[in-house]
Each structure stands twice: as C-alpha cells, then as structure tokens.
Design a protein around this motif. Structure first.
Motif, PDB file in Angstrom:
ATOM      1  N   PRO A   1      36.494  50.915  12.269  1.00  0.00           N
ATOM      2  CA  PRO A   1      35.889  50.662  13.583  1.00  0.00           C
ATOM      3  C   PRO A   1      36.949  50.511  14.663  1.00  0.00           C
ATOM      4  CG  PRO A   1      35.920  48.656  12.287  1.00  0.00           C
ATOM      5  CD  PRO A   1      36.458  49.726  11.384  1.00  0.00           C
ATOM      6  N   PRO A   2      36.634  50.879  15.905  1.00  0.00           N
ATOM      7  CA  PRO A   2      37.620  50.786  16.981  1.00  0.00           C
ATOM      8  C   PRO A   2      37.718  49.373  17.552  1.00  0.00           C
ATOM      9  CG  PRO A   2      35.601  51.718  17.818  1.00  0.00           C
ATOM     10  CD  PRO A   2      35.373  51.482  16.341  1.00  0.00           C
ATOM     11  N   ILE A   3      38.877  49.072  18.119  1.00  0.00           N
ATOM     12  CA  ILE A   3      39.048  47.812  18.841  1.00  0.00           C
ATOM     13  C   ILE A   3      38.534  48.008  20.272  1.00  0.00           C
ATOM     14  CG2 ILE A   3      40.730  46.154  19.736  1.00  0.00           C
ATOM     15  CD1 ILE A   3      40.372  46.026  16.750  1.00  0.00           C
ATOM     16  N   PRO A   4      37.639  47.148  20.773  1.00  0.00           N
ATOM     17  CA  PRO A   4      37.149  47.297  22.145  1.00  0.00           C
ATOM     18  C   PRO A   4      38.294  47.341  23.150  1.00  0.00           C
ATOM     19  CG  PRO A   4      35.840  45.675  20.968  1.00  0.00           C
ATOM     20  CD  PRO A   4      36.997  46.013  20.073  1.00  0.00           C
ATOM     21  N   SER A   5      38.196  48.245  24.088  1.00  0.00           N
ATOM     22  CA  SER A   5      39.256  48.432  25.074  1.00  0.00           C
ATOM     23  C   SER A   5      38.888  47.778  26.398  1.00  0.00           C
ATOM     24  CB  SER A   5      39.511  49.929  25.298  1.00  0.00           C
ATOM     25  OG  SER A   5      40.399  50.135  26.367  1.00  0.00           O
ATOM     26  N   PRO A   6      39.846  47.074  27.024  1.00  0.00           N
ATOM     27  CA  PRO A   6      39.576  46.515  28.352  1.00  0.00           C
ATOM     28  C   PRO A   6      39.602  47.571  29.453  1.00  0.00           C
ATOM     29  CG  PRO A   6      41.832  46.034  27.701  1.00  0.00           C
ATOM     30  CD  PRO A   6      41.186  46.705  26.521  1.00  0.00           C
ATOM     31  N   LEU A   7      40.097  48.769  29.135  1.00  0.00           N
ATOM     32  CA  LEU A   7      40.117  49.851  30.116  1.00  0.00           C
ATOM     33  C   LEU A   7      38.737  50.490  30.192  1.00  0.00           C
ATOM     34  CD1 LEU A   7      43.512  51.598  29.249  1.00  0.00           C
ATOM     35  CD2 LEU A   7      43.069  49.859  30.988  1.00  0.00           C
ATOM     36  N   HIS A   8      38.176  50.536  31.363  1.00  0.00           N
ATOM     37  CA  HIS A   8      36.856  51.135  31.539  1.00  0.00           C
ATOM     38  C   HIS A   8      36.953  52.653  31.539  1.00  0.00           C
ATOM     39  CE1 HIS A   8      35.067  47.230  32.328  1.00  0.00           C
ATOM     40  NE2 HIS A   8      35.985  46.986  33.248  1.00  0.00           N
ATOM     41  N   SER A   9      35.955  53.290  30.948  1.00  0.00           N
ATOM     42  CA  SER A   9      35.923  54.748  30.927  1.00  0.00           C
ATOM     43  C   SER A   9      35.664  55.284  32.325  1.00  0.00           C
ATOM     44  CB  SER A   9      34.838  55.247  29.974  1.00  0.00           C
ATOM     45  OG  SER A   9      35.083  54.816  28.663  1.00  0.00           O
ATOM     46  N   THR A  10      36.189  56.457  32.585  1.00  0.00           N
ATOM     47  CA  THR A  10      35.917  57.185  33.824  1.00  0.00           C
ATOM     48  C   THR A  10      35.293  58.528  33.444  1.00  0.00           C
ATOM     49  OG1 THR A  10      38.059  58.324  33.899  1.00  0.00           O
ATOM     50  CG2 THR A  10      37.955  56.097  34.829  1.00  0.00           C
ATOM     51  N   ASN A  11      35.070  59.370  34.435  1.00  0.00           N
ATOM     52  CA  ASN A  11      34.484  60.675  34.145  1.00  0.00           C
ATOM     53  C   ASN A  11      35.426  61.582  33.366  1.00  0.00           C
ATOM     54  OD1 ASN A  11      32.116  59.980  35.435  1.00  0.00           O
ATOM     55  ND2 ASN A  11      32.734  60.863  37.407  1.00  0.00           N
ATOM     56  N   LYS A  12      36.697  61.200  33.312  1.00  0.00           N
ATOM     57  CA  LYS A  12      37.677  62.056  32.635  1.00  0.00           C
ATOM     58  C   LYS A  12      38.389  61.374  31.478  1.00  0.00           C
ATOM     59  CE  LYS A  12      38.756  64.906  36.687  1.00  0.00           C
ATOM     60  NZ  LYS A  12      39.835  65.425  37.571  1.00  0.00           N
ATOM     61  N   GLU A  13      38.293  60.036  31.364  1.00  0.00           N
ATOM     62  CA  GLU A  13      39.120  59.331  30.395  1.00  0.00           C
ATOM     63  C   GLU A  13      38.343  58.218  29.690  1.00  0.00           C
ATOM     64  OE1 GLU A  13      43.485  59.609  32.648  1.00  0.00           O
ATOM     65  OE2 GLU A  13      42.141  57.908  33.033  1.00  0.00           O
ATOM     66  N   VAL A  14      38.836  57.867  28.493  1.00  0.00           N
ATOM     67  CA  VAL A  14      38.336  56.693  27.774  1.00  0.00           C
ATOM     68  C   VAL A  14      39.541  55.832  27.406  1.00  0.00           C
ATOM     69  CG1 VAL A  14      36.314  57.857  26.843  1.00  0.00           C
ATOM     70  CG2 VAL A  14      38.442  57.853  25.539  1.00  0.00           C
ATOM     71  N   GLY A  15      39.316  54.535  27.249  1.00  0.00           N
ATOM     72  CA  GLY A  15      40.384  53.629  26.865  1.00  0.00           C
ATOM     73  C   GLY A  15      40.566  53.607  25.357  1.00  0.00           C
ATOM     74  N   VAL A  16      41.820  53.692  24.910  1.00  0.00           N
ATOM     75  CA  VAL A  16      42.132  53.654  23.480  1.00  0.00           C
ATOM     76  C   VAL A  16      43.250  52.654  23.258  1.00  0.00           C
ATOM     77  CG1 VAL A  16      41.425  56.052  23.101  1.00  0.00           C
ATOM     78  CG2 VAL A  16      43.806  55.547  23.665  1.00  0.00           C
ATOM     79  N   LEU A  17      43.414  52.226  21.998  1.00  0.00           N
ATOM     80  CA  LEU A  17      44.449  51.265  21.642  1.00  0.00           C
ATOM     81  C   LEU A  17      45.553  51.973  20.874  1.00  0.00           C
ATOM     82  CD1 LEU A  17      45.651  48.438  21.411  1.00  0.00           C
ATOM     83  CD2 LEU A  17      44.225  48.076  19.381  1.00  0.00           C
ATOM     84  N   THR A  18      46.744  52.051  21.458  1.00  0.00           N
ATOM     85  CA  THR A  18      47.892  52.653  20.796  1.00  0.00           C
ATOM     86  C   THR A  18      48.762  51.552  20.200  1.00  0.00           C
ATOM     87  OG1 THR A  18      49.431  52.609  22.666  1.00  0.00           O
ATOM     88  CG2 THR A  18      47.813  54.392  22.619  1.00  0.00           C
ATOM     89  N   SER A  19      49.854  51.946  19.565  1.00  0.00           N
ATOM     90  CA  SER A  19      50.760  50.969  18.965  1.00  0.00           C
ATOM     91  C   SER A  19      51.520  50.171  20.007  1.00  0.00           C
ATOM     92  CB  SER A  19      51.751  51.675  18.034  1.00  0.00           C
ATOM     93  OG  SER A  19      52.514  52.627  18.752  1.00  0.00           O
TER      94      SER A  19
END
Length: 509
Positions: A129-147
């Motif tokens: 399962p993914p870790i919830p991201s504090p970055l809000h999605s936009t029309n072009k991007e989604v927030g992801v968790l990197t190292s």
C-alpha cells in the motif's frame, strides 16, 4: 484487441504464444460462472512463465522481495511475476537522473534489479500500500514518496519512464487521494477526469513508439468510487480505449459490480490490499484474478510463520476453538522444537531447518531468520492459491470458503517481538514528524551502577553472563588436560599448583 479470451462469443482459438507480437499479452478464461463469481484463467506473455489465476505476484521494495536475494528468488520462491513501484527509484528528481534511468541496453529495469528473464515485470507509480502524500494532485501530477522525501510525478514523466524501463505491464496513473477518510463529490469528479486524461495520454505515447522499439501492455486503473461518479471515464474506457488496454487495476474489490460488462474478459489486478487470507477469498469470490499481498512481508517482519491451507483440514469436533493462521516464532515455546514450521510443507526452510533454529536466529537478530520465514510464507501462499484453483475447478469453492472461516481465526497473530530495521516509507507520513526513534537501539549505554558491577566482576575474574555458581570454580580436569598430564598424584598436583607462566621479557633473558 490485445487480449484474447477463449470464452468470448465468436472468438477463434487463440494463436500460439510465439506467433503473437512481442508485447502481446494473452489472457484466457478457462472457467467462469458469472460476472461476480470465482473464475480460472491463464495469463501468458512471450518469454515469461505462464501464470494461472487466481494467483499472486511478489510485492517488492526497490525491485526486490524483502529478505530474499535474487539468487534465492529463483531457487526458493514459486513466483511468476513481481510488482515494482516507480517511486522507489525517483530519488533526487529532477536535480539528478535516477541511476535506473541511466542504464543502457534492453530491459534496463529488469537488469537493474537482476530479475530472471522468465518472471513477469509489472510497473506501477506507487507502492502497495502507498504512504499518503501531503502533496496535492494537480491536473498533471500526483504526489509520491521517494527515498529522499515526497516528490511530484507527472504523467509525461511516468510515460517516459515506462518507455525507458521496458516492463511487461504498466499500470496506468490514477488520481487517488490515499489516506483521506472522506472525499467530496467535486474531488471525486476530478479523480475521474484526471485518470481519464492520464490513461488516454499514456496510450497515445505508447502508440508513438517506433516499430522496432519494445512495447508494453497497459492496465487501466478503476477508481475506488461509485460507478456514477466515474461513469464518464468508464464510458470513454469502453468506447475509445478498450482495444488498446490489456487489463484493469482494481483499487476497491467490492466495486467490481460496477465494472462494465465489456471489460469483464480482461485480467483484474487487485490493489485492494487484503489483510488476511479470508479477505483474499472474498475477492476471489468476486472474480479477482491477480493479487499483490503486502501482509505476507508484514507477517515475516513480525516473525510470524504462516500456517494455513485451502481447503482447510477437517475440523476437530472435540474443540470449538479455531486455529491460528500463523506461528509467532518469537515465542519461547519454539526454542527446543525440532519440528518444521508447518507439517508437510516442502519449502527450503521446512526441509532444511527446524523451529528452534529459526527462533534462535530471530533472538540473535540474524537476517537469515527473516529470510527463512519469508521463503516459508511465500510457499504457504503459493499452496494456498493452488488450493483455490483446485476448489474452483471442482465447483466446491463456496463450501470450502465457509469451512475455512470456521477452522481458522479471522486475523493473523499479533506481533510480539522486535522486527528488522524499518525504512521511512513503512510509516505513515504524519509519523515522520514524531521525535521518537523508529528503530530501537542495538547497543545501550550502561549507567554508573551497572559499570561498577562490571568492574567488580572483572576484579574477581568473573565474566558477565556466566552462571553464578560457576564463576569461582576451577576446572581441574581442564587444567590437567591443558598441561598434557593424564594422572596426577598429590605431589604432581602440588607441582601443577606451583607452575607459573613466564612473560615475554623473561623468555628473552
């Protein structure tokens, strides 16, 4: 259409696999009784092992099944496919190009993670399962968790990464606000609109590939919202994109009833993470085909050796208690047990080692302990799915499911021991701000009282940890053996007592 099904009305016999285009994925339904019913299938891809469904693929961390080296992956695990998340590799994007994207040659991702050629490789944007991201999605991007923290992943970058890494299957980018308990109607409308645009975008970019360039199959995401709220997206998926997608990725198994009939013949990949084998059986009963199962590694990290079979053994009528789904290997009850983790299990851990040894490895914090449990847990899961397929074939699935629920507990045992060191992505985003340590210290600093105790023991020639009654005992037999004397009379004993060792300076003189 990229998918061939033997049960489609008017369909001809499926061509041989070696006659298909190199990126062609073939899914053949072998048995089904309805839209929301368990079904049997076979997933085939050129150069890869065929996968019988229902089945599961390995859930990876940076391309590797946790605790399993890639040589042991081939030797000990019966897994025909793995799921890899792109967010594992983004790192310091865009300041630096990730190492995986610097690889040259064919199939860079497969070579980078040393994955066997016959293993199916599925690429998705986020872990499961993914870790919830504090970055809000936009029309072009989604927030992801990197190292190195949370980053924004754009649709263009995701399509470009898929083109470069050349996986077998690419899961489409979906706008899903993970971790939110409630989602408003307007936000759900945006989820549908963005996912439709991103799916159309990756299909268009795939269509632009050169003829000689490696291609990949695409699984379109089905959002975890009601059909009415994503009806526009589903209509476009059926009318405009169905001929170019090879499967669907399901994020809520209990909304399968909303899946369009025109998509029923496609393989279904579940990202609805089950929390128990009973949850897997419920999803199978709804017609799910392929699973990623995070609780297997969660159990391994907790030191729990899974111990269940499907169908369940006959229930003991003399007791009303249900059996545990696994063994807590931290328990001292296993410290002297010479039995395998599971009776009848043919995995490497059970055929080569016993419970006492594995319990010792955990107590000593040896990595091999978790590796052996992980090998065993995947073997249990492979046997579990083999039993499911046999039950569906025999038309006894519903009865076997009911018997399984009566025989076993509904949840895995609770964790009692300290697991291996954890990574940042194994915590929810809000937990990163907490000051306490995520991993316990291996070494601790002694207080003054403990230091004084150790000094006193050293002054008396005692070793910490020795049994008290043995601290001041001189082993005469060991001393005699050391001096090379078999029998000593009283005079000889006095001679031994008078012996002294010369230091290096005396020897030089």
């Amino acid at each position: 259409m990229e998918i061939l099904s033997s049960l489609l009305p008017g369909s001809n016999a499926a061509p041989k696999l070696d006659q298909l285009p190199p990126e062609m994925l073939e899914f053949t339904l072998l048995k089904t009784t309805g839209a929301l019913a368990p079904r049997l299938g076979r997933l085939a891809f050129p150069k890869r092992k065929n996968m019988l469904t229902p089945g599961f693929i390995g859930n990876t961390s940076r391309g590797v099944v946790p605790h399993i080296s890639q040589d042991n992956f081939s030797k000990t695990l019966d897994i025909n496919g793995v799921y890899v998340a792109l967010e594992d590799y983004m790192e310091k994007l865009p300041q630096k190009t990730p190492p995986v994207l610097q690889q040259d040659g064919p199939e860079p991702l497969r070579n980078f993670i040393a994955l066997p050629e016959e293993t199916l490789l599925v690429l998705g944007p986020r872990r499961n399962p993914p870790i919830p991201s504090p970055l809000h999605s936009t029309n072009k991007e989604v927030g992801v968790l990197t190292s190195v923290g949370f980053k924004a992943l754009s649709s263009d970058y995701y399509a470009a990464a898929a083109r470069k890494l050349q996986p077998d299957i690419v899961v489409g980018l979906a706008d899903i606000p993970f971790g939110k308990e409630t989602i408003g109607i307007k936000r759900k409308d945006k989820m549908s609109d963005r996912t439709e645009a991103w799916t159309r975008d990756i299909l268009a970019k795939k269509a632009q590939l050169d003829k000689d360039e490696p291609s990949w199959a695409i699984f379109a995401p089905i959002l975890p919202i009601d059909r009415d709220l994503q009806s526009w997206y589903l209509e476009h998926l059926v009318d405009d994109m169905a001929d170019n997608i090879s499967g669907v990725a399901i994020y809520d198994a209990y909304l399968l009833d909303d899946l369009s009939e025109e998509l029923h013949h496609l393989p279904r990949l579940s990202f609805h993470a089950p929390i128990s084998p009973q949850e897997i059986l419920r999803q199978v009963g709804l017609g799910m085909d392929i699973f990623t199962i995070p609780f297997v590694t969660d159990a391994t990290d907790a030191g729990i050796a899974l111990n269940f079979t499907f169908p369940a053994p006959p229930k003991d009528t003399t007791t009303s208690s249900r059996q545990d789904l696994g063994l807590d290997m931290w328990s001292d009850s296993h410290a002297t047990s010479l039995t395998p983790l599971s009776e009848g299990c043919k995995c490497y851990a059970c055929t080569k080692h016993h419970r006492a040894y594995i319990q010792h490895l955990l107590a000593a914090k040896e990595m091999l302990g978790w590796a052996l449990i992980q090998i065993h847990n995947h073997a249990i899961l492979s046997g579990f799915f083999a039993g499911i397929r046999a039950s569906i074939e025999a038309d006894t699935f519903d009865a076997d499911f009911a018997a399984f629920e009566r025989y076993y507990e509904s949840a895995l045992p609770e964790k009692t021991g300290q697991g291996p060191r954890v990574r940042g992505y194994q915590f929810r985003s809000e937990e990163h701000a907490k000051p306490e340590k995520k991993n316990q210290k291996v070494f601790t600093k002694y207080d003054e009282e403990k230091i004084a105790e150790l000094r006193l023991a050293a002054a008396h020639g005692q070793q910490p940890g020795k049994k008290p009654e043995m601290r001041d005992v001189i082993d005469d037999e060991a001393l005699v053996g050391l001096m090379g004397l078999n029998e000593l009379d009283v005079d000889g004993a006095r001679q031994v007592e008078s012996l002294s060792l010369m230091d290096d300076a005396e020897k030089k003189e």
